[in-house]
Write a protein that holds these residues in place. Structure first.
Motif, PDB file in Angstrom:
ATOM      1  N   GLN A 252     -13.791  -7.716  10.106  1.00 13.17           N
ATOM      2  CA  GLN A 252     -13.440  -6.326  10.223  1.00 13.17           C
ATOM      3  C   GLN A 252     -13.403  -5.865  11.558  1.00 13.17           C
ATOM      4  N   SER A 253     -12.832  -4.779  11.759  1.00 10.08           N
ATOM      5  CA  SER A 253     -12.669  -4.315  13.350  1.00 10.08           C
ATOM      6  C   SER A 253     -14.070  -4.216  14.056  1.00 10.08           C
ATOM      7  N   ASP A 254     -14.969  -3.861  13.482  1.00 15.12           N
ATOM      8  CA  ASP A 254     -16.296  -3.775  14.208  1.00 15.12           C
ATOM      9  C   ASP A 254     -17.239  -5.065  13.775  1.00 15.12           C
ATOM     10  N   ASN A 258     -14.504 -10.022  16.368  1.00 16.38           N
ATOM     11  CA  ASN A 258     -14.032  -8.965  17.257  1.00 16.38           C
ATOM     12  C   ASN A 258     -14.995  -8.861  18.558  1.00 16.38           C
ATOM     13  N   THR A 267      -9.303 -10.047  24.610  1.00 15.18           N
ATOM     14  CA  THR A 267      -8.648  -9.111  24.077  1.00 15.18           C
ATOM     15  C   THR A 267      -9.050  -7.854  24.934  1.00 15.18           C
ATOM     16  N   GLU A 269      -8.744  -4.851  23.364  1.00 16.88           N
ATOM     17  CA  GLU A 269      -9.015  -3.843  22.291  1.00 16.88           C
ATOM     18  C   GLU A 269      -9.253  -4.870  21.046  1.00 16.88           C
ATOM     19  N   ARG A 270      -9.739  -4.041  19.994  1.00 14.12           N
ATOM     20  CA  ARG A 270     -10.253  -4.696  18.963  1.00 14.12           C
ATOM     21  C   ARG A 270      -8.986  -5.054  18.049  1.00 14.12           C
ATOM     22  N   VAL A 271      -8.944  -6.235  17.709  1.00 13.35           N
ATOM     23  CA  VAL A 271      -7.817  -6.792  16.839  1.00 13.35           C
ATOM     24  C   VAL A 271      -7.853  -6.781  15.385  1.00 13.35           C
ATOM     25  N   GLN A 272      -6.652  -6.276  14.742  1.00  6.13           N
ATOM     26  CA  GLN A 272      -6.772  -6.267  13.263  1.00  6.13           C
ATOM     27  C   GLN A 272      -6.782  -7.647  12.695  1.00  6.13           C
ATOM     28  N   THR A 276      -4.966  -8.728   6.274  1.00  3.86           N
ATOM     29  CA  THR A 276      -3.845  -9.365   6.929  1.00  3.86           C
ATOM     30  C   THR A 276      -3.843 -10.795   6.495  1.00  3.86           C
TER      31      THR A 276
END
Length: 410
Positions: A252-254, A258, A267, A269-272, A276
């Motif tokens: 998950q994003s958090d 990540n 990265t 920013e946080r990756v999706q 996916t």
């Protein structure tokens, strides 16, 4: 017949007679297993195949209408006799509470028919005399459509190809010819291709990750190998749902992955990652790894390491000796592990449902939807039948390419 041949025949018959009690005993011991396989494996498959072509709804609810349609030419709106028969059948369906069953079945092939059948059932139940045709035509223009009556007449057969054709993105035209499903209804071939792609990717990644692990297990000291084997087997002692939920937390994003990517400045920013295709393949690869590693390891363990030393002593390099001497002998385990992983991946449901997005759902997810939400058992069984045929065809292809003697589990 000569005396020698006659004696041989008598000896053969005597041997067979002597072996008969042993054969009976062997069969009696195997009988519970045979009965279990028939009840738990063959019978459900037969039921699935029968349900995929079953077509009882229209025949049960509209018997008089189907008889009246036998003389219909199929081009114009039917005459009053057909509508009168329909009204009689719908009155009986109202009393037996089967009108909704007919409406649901016709709704598969002509959207909106469920409400129209129920509406017609309520109206004709209040009518006592002719004319019925005018009343039906006043309800909705579909009741004047020859295409609708062609569907009703076609569904008078005890079996139907509708579900299987739908599962292959095909449909029958009003004249009975086959044509491709139009528009956004043509989804199942794409879903089947997606299922094969995901299963193939999972099989490839489990092989790339599992082959080195299996090899290290064979050459590592016993203490280290024991710990490694415990780590390989540990996921098998945990529920599939628990393992999938763990990947939901990680992806998950958090989530942890990540957090690590951000901490290492890989990265900005946080990756999706969750919902996916990547997340689906990663989670399935982790779950399927033991099923690929164990057959390969069992075959590797039977290969003598002296062969590699002999090849080195004869002048072969380490990579050449490994590739030409060792790897070919591990192919039976590789084929068995890949086959198990691929076939199991074809039927995955929980992991794509929790980790994958809408474009990552596989055939099993659609089967679940048609069983639990839409109550369309015919289409669900047709999709299951298509998946069964594809799985069996892939298995036969494996046998054709590598041979049954090359598949070993240990």
């Amino acid at each position: 017949m000569s005396t020698v041949e006659l004696d041989r025949m008598n000896v053969f018959m005597a041997v067979r007679e002597a072996e008969r009690p042993a054969r009976r005993a062997a069969f009696s011991l195997a009988a519970p297993l045979i009965a279990f396989l028939v009840a738990a494996f063959l019978a459900p498959i037969l039921y699935l195949l029968v349900t995929a072509v079953g077509n009882y709804e229209t025949r049960e609810v509209l018997p008089r209408t189907l008889v009246a349609l036998e003389s219909w030419d199929g081009t114009a709106t039917p005459d009053e006799a057909v509508y009168e028969a329909m009204a009689t059948d719908l009155k009986i369906a109202k009393a037996n509470s089967t009108a909704a069953l007919l409406g649901k079945r016709l709704n598969y092939e002509r959207p909106g028919m469920r409400s129209r059948v129920l509406s017609a059932t309520r109206i004709v139940n209040k009518l006592d005399a002719r004319p019925y045709k005018e009343k039906f035509l006043a309800l909705h223009h579909d009741w004047a459509s020859p295409d609708l009556w062609a569907i009703i007449k076609r569904n008078g057969a005890p079996v139907t190809p509708y579900y299987l054709l739908t599962a292959l993105d095909l449909e029958q035209a009003p004249d009975g010819s086959l044509q491709a499903t139009r528009g956004d209804q043509a989804i199942f071939v794409n879903v089947l291709g997606r299922t094969l792609l995901v299963a193939g990717l999972v099989t490839l990644f489990t092989l790339l990750l599992g082959y080195p692990v299996a090899y290290i297990l064979t050459i590592a000291p016993k203490a280290i190998a024991g710990i490694m084997m415990l780590m390989v087997l540990l996921p098998l002692w945990t529920s599939l749902l628990v393992r999938t939920t763990a990947w939901v937390v990680l992806l998950q994003s958090d989530g942890i992955i990540n957090d690590v990517l951000m901490a290492l400045h890989l990265t900005g920013e946080r990756v999706q990652l969750i919902f996916t295709r990547f997340g689906t393949v990663v989670a399935m690869t982790h779950i399927q790894l033991p099923f690929t590693i164990l057959p390969i390891y069992s075959v590797m363990r039977s290969i003598s390491t002296t062969q590699l030393r002999a090849a080195r002593s004869l002048g072969a390099g380490p990579l050449s000796a490994f590739w030409r001497i060792y790897v070919p002998q591990t192919l039976p385990g590789v084929v068995a592990g890949c086959l198990i992983t691929f076939i199991l991946s074809l039927g995955y449901y929980i992991t794509p449902a929790l980790v994958g997005g809408p474009r990552d759902q596989m055939v099993s997810n659609f089967i679940s939807v048609y069983i639990n939400r839409d109550l369309n058992w015919g289409l669900a069984c047709a999709l299951g039948g298509v998946l069964l045929v594809v799985t069996f065809a892939i298995y036969l292809l494996f046998l054709r390419l590598v041979g049954a003697d090359k598949i070993k589990l240990g």
